[in-house]
Design a protein around this motif. Structure first.
Motif, PDB file in Angstrom:
ATOM      1  N   VAL A 149       0.903  -1.206  -0.167  1.00 38.96           N
ATOM      2  CA  VAL A 149      -0.097  -0.132   0.165  1.00 38.96           C
ATOM      3  C   VAL A 149       0.953   1.133  -0.088  1.00 38.96           C
ATOM      4  O   VAL A 149       1.866   1.229   1.040  1.00 38.96           O
ATOM      5  CB  VAL A 149      -0.872   0.018   1.254  1.00 38.96           C
ATOM      6  N   PHE A 150       0.608   2.188  -1.036  1.00 38.06           N
ATOM      7  CA  PHE A 150       1.536   3.152  -1.116  1.00 38.06           C
ATOM      8  C   PHE A 150       0.849   4.472  -1.319  1.00 38.06           C
ATOM      9  O   PHE A 150      -0.228   4.650  -1.903  1.00 38.06           O
ATOM     10  CB  PHE A 150       2.323   3.125  -2.324  1.00 38.06           C
ATOM     11  N   TYR A 151       1.271   5.568  -0.689  1.00 32.32           N
ATOM     12  CA  TYR A 151       0.658   6.887  -0.934  1.00 32.32           C
ATOM     13  C   TYR A 151       1.420   7.782  -1.841  1.00 32.32           C
ATOM     14  O   TYR A 151       0.920   9.054  -2.223  1.00 32.32           O
ATOM     15  CB  TYR A 151       0.438   7.618   0.576  1.00 32.32           C
ATOM     16  N   SER A 152       2.436   7.421  -2.328  1.00 31.18           N
ATOM     17  CA  SER A 152       3.027   8.146  -3.315  1.00 31.18           C
ATOM     18  C   SER A 152       3.865   7.182  -4.204  1.00 31.18           C
ATOM     19  O   SER A 152       4.027   5.962  -3.785  1.00 31.18           O
ATOM     20  CB  SER A 152       4.120   9.424  -2.928  1.00 31.18           C
ATOM     21  N   ASP A 163      -0.939  -5.970 -10.102  1.00 33.90           N
ATOM     22  CA  ASP A 163      -2.112  -5.432 -10.250  1.00 33.90           C
ATOM     23  C   ASP A 163      -2.676  -4.386  -9.322  1.00 33.90           C
ATOM     24  O   ASP A 163      -2.843  -4.419  -8.194  1.00 33.90           O
ATOM     25  CB  ASP A 163      -3.240  -6.820  -9.999  1.00 33.90           C
ATOM     26  N   VAL A 164      -2.575  -3.266  -9.778  1.00 36.82           N
ATOM     27  CA  VAL A 164      -2.824  -1.691  -8.926  1.00 36.82           C
ATOM     28  C   VAL A 164      -4.138  -1.699  -8.843  1.00 36.82           C
ATOM     29  O   VAL A 164      -4.903  -1.513 -10.163  1.00 36.82           O
ATOM     30  CB  VAL A 164      -1.841  -0.747  -9.542  1.00 36.82           C
ATOM     31  N   ALA A 184       1.823  -0.710 -15.500  1.00 33.43           N
ATOM     32  CA  ALA A 184       1.457  -1.807 -14.454  1.00 33.43           C
ATOM     33  C   ALA A 184       0.611  -3.196 -15.329  1.00 33.43           C
ATOM     34  O   ALA A 184       0.428  -2.763 -16.560  1.00 33.43           O
ATOM     35  CB  ALA A 184       0.559  -1.278 -13.419  1.00 33.43           C
ATOM     36  N   LYS A 185       0.865  -4.262 -14.578  1.00 32.83           N
ATOM     37  CA  LYS A 185      -0.075  -5.323 -15.196  1.00 32.83           C
ATOM     38  C   LYS A 185      -1.608  -5.277 -15.438  1.00 32.83           C
ATOM     39  O   LYS A 185      -1.992  -5.421 -16.456  1.00 32.83           O
ATOM     40  CB  LYS A 185       0.284  -6.679 -14.342  1.00 32.83           C
ATOM     41  N   SER A 186      -1.917  -4.476 -14.460  1.00 33.05           N
ATOM     42  CA  SER A 186      -3.338  -3.917 -14.826  1.00 33.05           C
ATOM     43  C   SER A 186      -3.696  -2.877 -13.692  1.00 33.05           C
ATOM     44  O   SER A 186      -2.915  -2.648 -12.735  1.00 33.05           O
ATOM     45  CB  SER A 186      -4.614  -5.310 -14.416  1.00 33.05           C
ATOM     46  N   VAL A 187      -4.623  -2.060 -13.955  1.00 27.72           N
ATOM     47  CA  VAL A 187      -4.939  -1.135 -12.955  1.00 27.72           C
ATOM     48  C   VAL A 187      -6.493  -0.892 -13.049  1.00 27.72           C
ATOM     49  O   VAL A 187      -7.163  -0.814 -13.970  1.00 27.72           O
ATOM     50  CB  VAL A 187      -4.345   0.350 -13.676  1.00 27.72           C
ATOM     51  N   THR A 188      -6.835  -0.864 -11.706  1.00 29.97           N
ATOM     52  CA  THR A 188      -8.389  -0.433 -11.529  1.00 29.97           C
ATOM     53  C   THR A 188      -8.685   0.892 -10.730  1.00 29.97           C
ATOM     54  O   THR A 188      -7.941   0.872  -9.543  1.00 29.97           O
ATOM     55  CB  THR A 188      -8.976  -1.722 -10.600  1.00 29.97           C
ATOM     56  N   LEU A 189      -9.164   1.641 -10.974  1.00 26.65           N
ATOM     57  CA  LEU A 189      -9.656   2.783 -10.245  1.00 26.65           C
ATOM     58  C   LEU A 189     -10.746   2.892  -9.698  1.00 26.65           C
ATOM     59  O   LEU A 189     -12.037   2.301 -10.189  1.00 26.65           O
ATOM     60  CB  LEU A 189      -9.758   4.229 -11.447  1.00 26.65           C
ATOM     61  N   VAL A 190     -10.960   3.013  -8.182  1.00 28.45           N
ATOM     62  CA  VAL A 190     -11.993   2.812  -7.405  1.00 28.45           C
ATOM     63  C   VAL A 190     -12.658   3.910  -7.080  1.00 28.45           C
ATOM     64  O   VAL A 190     -11.737   4.751  -6.232  1.00 28.45           O
ATOM     65  CB  VAL A 190     -12.001   1.646  -6.275  1.00 28.45           C
ATOM     66  N   HIS A 191     -13.655   4.398  -7.050  1.00 21.16           N
ATOM     67  CA  HIS A 191     -14.139   5.660  -6.446  1.00 21.16           C
ATOM     68  C   HIS A 191     -15.574   5.569  -6.179  1.00 21.16           C
ATOM     69  O   HIS A 191     -16.349   4.721  -6.772  1.00 21.16           O
ATOM     70  CB  HIS A 191     -14.151   7.021  -7.570  1.00 21.16           C
ATOM     71  N   ARG A 192     -15.968   6.350  -5.029  1.00 16.21           N
ATOM     72  CA  ARG A 192     -17.295   5.917  -4.439  1.00 16.21           C
ATOM     73  C   ARG A 192     -18.432   6.518  -5.335  1.00 16.21           C
ATOM     74  O   ARG A 192     -19.659   5.923  -5.072  1.00 16.21           O
ATOM     75  CB  ARG A 192     -17.445   6.249  -3.103  1.00 16.21           C
ATOM     76  N   ALA A 250      -1.044  -4.570  -5.272  1.00 15.88           N
ATOM     77  CA  ALA A 250      -0.732  -2.978  -4.900  1.00 15.88           C
ATOM     78  C   ALA A 250      -2.001  -2.232  -4.587  1.00 15.88           C
ATOM     79  O   ALA A 250      -2.666  -2.391  -5.554  1.00 15.88           O
ATOM     80  CB  ALA A 250       0.422  -2.270  -5.839  1.00 15.88           C
ATOM     81  N   MET A 251      -1.810  -1.312  -3.792  1.00 13.89           N
ATOM     82  CA  MET A 251      -3.008  -0.322  -3.791  1.00 13.89           C
ATOM     83  C   MET A 251      -2.293   1.041  -3.303  1.00 13.89           C
ATOM     84  O   MET A 251      -1.562   1.359  -2.453  1.00 13.89           O
ATOM     85  CB  MET A 251      -4.060  -0.785  -2.534  1.00 13.89           C
TER      86      MET A 251
END
Ligand SMILES: Cc1cc2nc3c(=O)[nH]c(=O)nc-3n(C[C@H](O)[C@H](O)[C@H](O)COP(=O)(O)OP(=O)(O)OC[C@H]3O[C@@H](n4cnc5c(N)ncnc54)[C@H](O)[C@@H]3O)c2cc1C
Length: 348
Positions: A149-152, A163-164, A184-192, A250-251
């Motif tokens: 888990v990273f903030y930057s 898989d980010v 990245a191998k894959s990227v998923t954006l999650v937003h509420r 990774a998140m």
């Protein structure tokens, strides 16, 4: 008194002054020190200069900077950078000063990245403290921080086989989605919600990548992390339809930043309610050679305004000069009429 830290075996950057914090006041301090031939290195935990002006209100107009009837937070930071250009200060962005200790008549400063400085003077221009990422309320997230888990992002290549999951709806979340998607191998954006605060052109690009099947967008919230020993293998995402377990190694949560005093509290300086008391002649702290200017300091009548910080920087520089050039007098000069100052400014 400050503790003495062990020798680091050399490799330290030698300088006259280290300025902790590249907010408006830290930036202007470069100017005032530069006029007196004092060289500075600036360190800021943010990856950009301008402190609160650039991070909290870049597009808001400020109306009380003398001589500038209206200027936005970002414009002020940009103008200050232009003004201090002649003095060639060195910037160390994305680094936090963690350690400060006295060694004889100098100070040793160490950042969280291991960069070490040996300096004659320290100027703390740390505002409300270090900008620190807000941690999402997820059970056990601490064990994943720094491993998955990273903030930057320090090195994009580290995300090559990952898989980010990126969480958030602002510019940071969108920028890192767009930057990491090709890597990245894959990227998923999650937003509420399906509504983003970030720049419209970034939102458009992200939606195009989703339409092209190059990344995923999930409207929902990450509710749990799954993995072992800090290594993530999946997250649970709650959506309108229910809960879904999604593979993730990774998140990156982008929930904004808060200001925390941070390591300054451990440096042995006198503090009053998380502020550093100073005198109003030189803005020096309880420790000779360490100054505090801008929002971080306190004294009778203190106003937390940018213009107060600018004044404090000017008076601090006069005293700092004495530590850097002992016995040498400062000649009072105007920039309008001194050819010497104009030469330093590169306008002559
Ligand atoms: C919404 C808003 C509107 C405002 N409007 C006005 C206005 O109209 N007029 C006005 O005069 N003022 C205004 N202010 C206040 C003004 O922004 C502050 O007074 C000013 O930013 C203080 O400058 P500074 O350089 O002292 O600190 P900051 O701008 O807070 O910068 C300090 C920097 O130090 C860094 N830092 C701290 N600790 C460390 C460490 N250990 N290592 C590395 N880096 C560190 C931080 O990350 C930060 O970037 C406003 C503030 C806000 C929030």
């Amino acid at each position: 008194m400050l503790d003495k830290t062990p020798e680091n075996g050399g490799g330290a950057i030698e300088t006259d002054v280290v300025i902790i914090g590249a907010g408006p006041v830290g930036l202007f301090a470069v100017f005032e020190l530069g006029l007196l031939d004092v060289k500075a290195h600036l360190v800021d935990i943010l990856d950009k200069v301008g402190g609160q002006c650039a991070e909290l209100y870049p597009e808001k107009p400020i109306y009380d900077i003398p001589g500038l009837p209206v200027v936005t937070g970002q414009e002020l930071a940009d103008q200050l950078m232009e003004q201090i250009k002649p003095f060639g200060a060195t910037f160390h962005l994305g680094e936090r000063i963690d350690g400060l200790s006295r060694e004889g008549d100098r100070f040793r400063l160490v950042t969280d990245q291991g960069t070490t400085f040996m300096t004659k003077v320290v100027v703390i221009a740390a505002g409300g403290g270090s900008f620190t990422p807000k941690r999402p309320p997820l059970e056990g997230i601490e064990t994943y921080e720094g491993k998955s888990v990273f903030y930057s992002v320090r090195k994009m290549a580290e995300f090559m086989d990952k898989d980010v999951i990126i969480v958030g709806g602002g510019d940071s979340a969108l920028d890192w989605t767009l930057n990491l998607q090709p890597v990245a191998k894959s990227v998923t954006l999650v937003h509420r919600r399906d509504d983003f605060r970030g720049a419209p052109h970034s939102v458009e690009k992200m939606r195009q990548l989703v339409a092209d099947g190059k990344m995923k967008l999930v409207i929902g919230q990450v509710t749990a992390l799954h993995g072992n020993d800090g290594w993530l293998d999946a997250v649970t995402i709650k959506t309108k339809e229910g809960e879904e377990r999604v593979a993730a190694t990774a998140m990156m949560p982008f929930f904004g930043l808060t200001m925390k005093l941070g390591p300054i509290a451990d440096w042995g300086l006198n503090l009053e309610e998380n502020l550093i008391p100073v005198d109003t002649e030189k803005f020096e702290t309880s420790e000779p050679g360490i100054f505090a200017i801008g929002d971080i300091n306190t004294y009778p009548g203190k106003l937390k305004l940018i213009l107060s910080g600018f004044h404090e920087a000017a008076l601090m520089a006069q005293k700092a000069h004495q530590y850097v050039y002992p016995g040498k007098k400062v000649l009072f000069q105007y920039t309008t009429s001194s050819s010497n100052l104009q030469k330093k400014l590169g306008v002559r």
